[in-house]
Design an enzyme around this catalytic site. Structure first.
Site, PDB file in Angstrom:
ATOM      1  CB  SER A 171      -0.884   0.027   1.247  1.00  0.00           C
ATOM      2  OG  SER A 171      -0.118   0.383   2.393  1.00  0.00           O
ATOM      3  CG  ASP A 172       1.335   5.839  -1.409  1.00  0.00           C
ATOM      4  OD1 ASP A 172       2.305   6.000  -0.648  1.00  0.00           O
ATOM      5  OD2 ASP A 172       1.141   6.557  -2.404  1.00  0.00           O
ATOM      6  CB  CYS A 173       3.094   5.501   3.564  1.00  0.00           C
ATOM      7  SG  CYS A 173       4.540   4.564   3.024  1.00  0.00           S
ATOM      8  CB  ALA A 177      -3.103   3.600   1.147  1.00  0.00           C
TER       9      ALA A 177
END
Length: 800
Positions: A306-308, A310
């Protein structure tokens, strides 16, 4: 005698004390410091079957997972993976960055013997070289220096780069990180940069063309941010809450191709899901895209991160999930393996207790994670004894690496304007040169974002001093503006005075991370503050003497005022050119380098900002006045179009050979080559049917000649115009392929393009399925055009 007795008694007492100390002192225990897993010189009880390199990675991974407790398993599902000391596994930080050099990030610690790393131009500029070999070499250097730092205990081996989102709108603050607006070009960049990063030893049992990628990885690359992610913070919108409304046509035609290429051809070992929702569904919970498409259809072998934070926003920000435990369940069921953040760590056990997830599901994700770590050699023993183990501080900032950084800037600079061949300037003795602008002495500003600590800086001012060092120049410098915001007039008067006394003037202006970066989109395409006033003042003061405008930015600017002003003879775009950018700029202006860069993104006028940035549609809509996006669909006139770039030489083309007509592959074969068609229908395609489109490729031969007067590099771009261009969402034109060549003055070379009709001539319909339109397609190289008729498939003709 008395003194002798005293000495004897003292000696006896000392002996007793020493004996007592030895008898009652606690035994000294040798403490083993855990540095890496499977240390052959460490305790024997920490050597498990998963350390045995003679068995398959899959068997080793299964053994490792079987030894973890449920708590330990959950602790491995976040970017700050915990140590498991009883198994000899140290902690691991997954989050590293290497977009254009080893970058400051949670897993990277500059200092000690590795205080700096080579800093290359940002992708927004290096992609303008249209040089696949260059992109690959940059990736190789980043991976070499990353490995060297890892061997010093100062870096991880998983770099979350590159960013291959399409640069849909020039206002996006992260445009600087991307390889432009065209899916074909972005795909090529992704493939070659990722291969350079990962390198590794390919499976020798198969040809590399069909190998599943390197068995061992040098660095693990990550293609991000999947998908339709190109808005950070604009007006009332932000990336955490933004819902990208995207048609299936645009998804298949524009937003997803670079990710598909990254996975299938580049064989990236990681993909990052983005913050945004896609048509209402948060990307990290999108089962159809993460599992059915990326992993199943594209054959992805790696981990999805995941993007951080997210995962946290799925419940905390947008309430898509009713609880945090549900958010953990949603992402894991969708196919996401690693949470950059803490949501899975904090709520994973509770989600398990509620039966929202189960241990087998956790194990599946752990397999994806530990397989990548196995391929990186993290469980193969002492890193110094393994491939790449000899890399160290002496491999950082080498002469070759730094030369490549300079060469990347040289190849990528874009000459936007050059009236009456005003450039290059001749080096004359005692030249009075005024170098004006807040970027004239730029250092860190040349790096852009996701930067590290570079080996050195060569500012434009230093570059001019170096290039003119043998000609006793008289170089003056005035800032003109205190910074890119340029909010006051204080420095303008001094700049005018310097211009009035100079033989020639170079203005080095543009924007910086204060105007564009992650979390900061722009509202305007104009130069900020009083920069235009500064330019006008300096041009007037120069009184007809040569003036060059150099722009530093990570995205397009409306400098039409300068383009329309004949007193500004030349304009160069230098992007964010990296540590040696100033030297490359000076070399280009004085003819040591012949500019060969071509724009990878269209440049627009300021009225483009009237378009709603949240509108994700690529295609125009005549009924609403919406002009569409990028050169493929934009119906208005841009300032400079995709592919624009001048040279000091005159390159001409001749179409040597191309077929007059071809037969379109059988429709079934076309459908079998379309992911969307395969996923949404019951085709049951055979292998040869899936490969049939590739087998129908043909060649186009183009002769390019350099009429001089200088030698130089040149990128040859082959475009096609479909028969129904501009109608029902069909592109106006599209990039087919590109090649970069170096030609001496007067020399020529034949360029061979291999064209796949399904991929290169096909267009995507409303249903997201790509097919080849019948009729007259126009192939174009520069002003040279060739009409190619695509005929319907006929029984007995072209059948495989």
């Amino acid at each position: 005698m008395k003194s002798t007795e005293t000495v004897i008694l003292a000696c006896i007492l000392l002996g007793v004390m020493l004996l007592t100390t030895q008898l009652f002192e606690k035994p000294r225990i040798k403490v083993y410091k855990l540095q890496y897993a499977c240390d052959p010189d460490g305790p024997a009880d920490l050597l498990f079957p998963f350390c045995n390199t003679s068995i398959s990675d899959d068997d080793r991974v299964e053994d490792l997972i079987s030894r973890l407790t449920i708590q330990e398993k959950i602790e491995q599902l976040v970017n700050t993976a915990a140590n498991v000391s009883r198994l000899g596994i140290p902690p691991y930080q997954w989050w590293g960055e290497g977009l254009h050099g080893v970058a400051i990030s949670p897993s990277v610690y500059f200092g000690g013997a590795t205080p700096a790393a080579t800093s290359f131009p940002l992708p927004c500029l290096s992609v303008c070289s249209y040089n696949r070999t260059l992109w690959n070499k940059i990736g190789q250097v980043v991976s070499t220096e990353g490995r060297a730092m890892y061997n010093q205990g100062r870096s991880g081996l998983t770099y979350w780069s590159p960013n291959i989102n399409i640069a849909r709108d020039p206002r996006w603050g992260r445009t600087q990180e991307t390889p432009g607006e065209d899916p074909k070009l972005s795909s090529g960049y992704a493939v070659h940069f990722v291969k350079g990063l990962q390198e590794g030893d390919y499976d020798q049992n198969q040809p590399q063309a069909v190998s599943r990628g390197p068995r061992r990885l040098k660095i693990s690359a990550c293609c991000k941010h999947f998908t339709a992610h190109d808005l950070d913070r604009w007006k009332d919108y932000d990336r955490d809450h933004f819902d990208s409304k995207v048609t299936q046509q645009d998804l298949e035609d524009t937003y997803n191709p670079s990710f598909k290429s990254c996975v299938k051809e580049g064989q990236s070992s990681s993909v990052m899901c983005s913050y945004n929702r896609l048509n209402g569904i948060p990307m990290c919970t999108h089962y159809e895209l993460l599992t059915l498409t990326v992993r199943n259809q594209w054959g992805f072998d790696g981990y999805i991160v995941s993007d951080c934070d997210a995962v946290a926003l799925i419940h905390d920000y947008i309430n898509y999930a009713p609880t945090s435990e549900d958010a953990v369940s949603y992402v894991m069921l969708a196919g996401m393996d690693l949470n950059c953040g803490s949501t899975t760590l904090v709520h994973g056990l509770a989600a398990l207790d509620k039966k929202l997830i189960w241990e087998g599901l956790i194990d599946m994700h752990l397999r994806n994670l530990f397989r990548v770590r196995m391929r990186l050699g993290m469980f193969d023993g002492n890193p110094s004894t393994l491939p790449y183990g000899s890399l160290g501080p002496e491999d950082m900032c080498t002469e070759d690496n730094q030369h490549l950084a300079l060469e990347a800037a040289r190849q990528s600079l874009v000459l936007l304007k050059n009236e009456k061949n005003a450039l290059p300037w001749k080096k004359t003795h005692g030249l009075k040169l005024a170098v004006i602008g807040h970027h004239a002495d730029a250092t860190r500003e040349m790096l852009g974002n996701y930067e590290g600590y570079p080996c050195k800086f060569v500012s434009p001012l230093q570059g001019f001093a170096k290039v003119l060092s043998d000609h006793s120049p008289r170089i003056s410098h005035e800032r003109g503006c205190s910074d890119a915001a340029c909010e006051d007039q204080f420095y303008i008067y001094a700049a005018k005075e310097a211009a009035a006394q100079a033989d020639a003037v170079v203005l080095v202006l543009g924007i910086s991370q204060a105007q564009e970066k992650e979390g900061r989109d722009r509202d305007s395409l104009l130069l900020p503050g009083r920069q235009m006033e500064l330019v006008s003042s300096v041009v007037e003061a120069s009184a007809g003497r040569p003036v060059v405008l150099v722009l530093l930015s990570g995205s397009p600017l409306d400098v039409s005022f300068a383009n329309d002003d004949p007193r500004i003879q030349s304009i160069i775009w230098a992007g964010y050119p990296g540590q040696s950018g100033g030297e490359a700029i000076a070399e280009a202006i004085f003819g040591l380098v012949n500019p060969g860069g071509r724009l990878a993104q269209s440049w627009y006028y300021e009225n483009y900002t009237n378009i709603d940035m949240s509108n994700m549609n690529m295609r125009p809509n005549a009924s609403t006045g919406y002009p569409g996006r990028t050169y493929r669909f934009f119906t208005d006139t841009p300032l400079w179009e995709f592919g624009h770039g001048l040279s000091y030489s005159d390159f001409k083309y001749t179409m040597v050979s191309a077929p007059q007509s071809i037969m379109a592959p059988h429709l079934r074969y076309q459908l079998c080559s379309s992911d969307r068609a395969v996923m949404t229908s019951d085709l049951n395609c055979l292998h040869y049917e899936k490969e049939a489109c590739k087998e129908s490729s043909f060649h186009v031969r183009v002769w390019v000649i350099n009429h001089g007067p200088l030698s130089g590099d040149h990128s040859v771009l082959l475009f096609s115009k479909p028969p129904s261009r501009g109608i029902d969402g069909i592109p106006l034109k599209q990039l087919v392929s590109f090649e970069r060549v170096h030609l001496e003055a007067g020399a020529g070379q034949e360029i061979l393009f291999k064209v796949n009709p399904c991929e290169d001539l096909g267009t995507v319909g409303d249903d997201g399925i790509r097919t080849v339109e019948l009729g007259e397609h126009t192939l174009m190289v520069g002003m040279v055009q060739h009409v190619l008729t695509v005929e319907n498939w006929r029984e007995g003709h072209g059948e495989l």
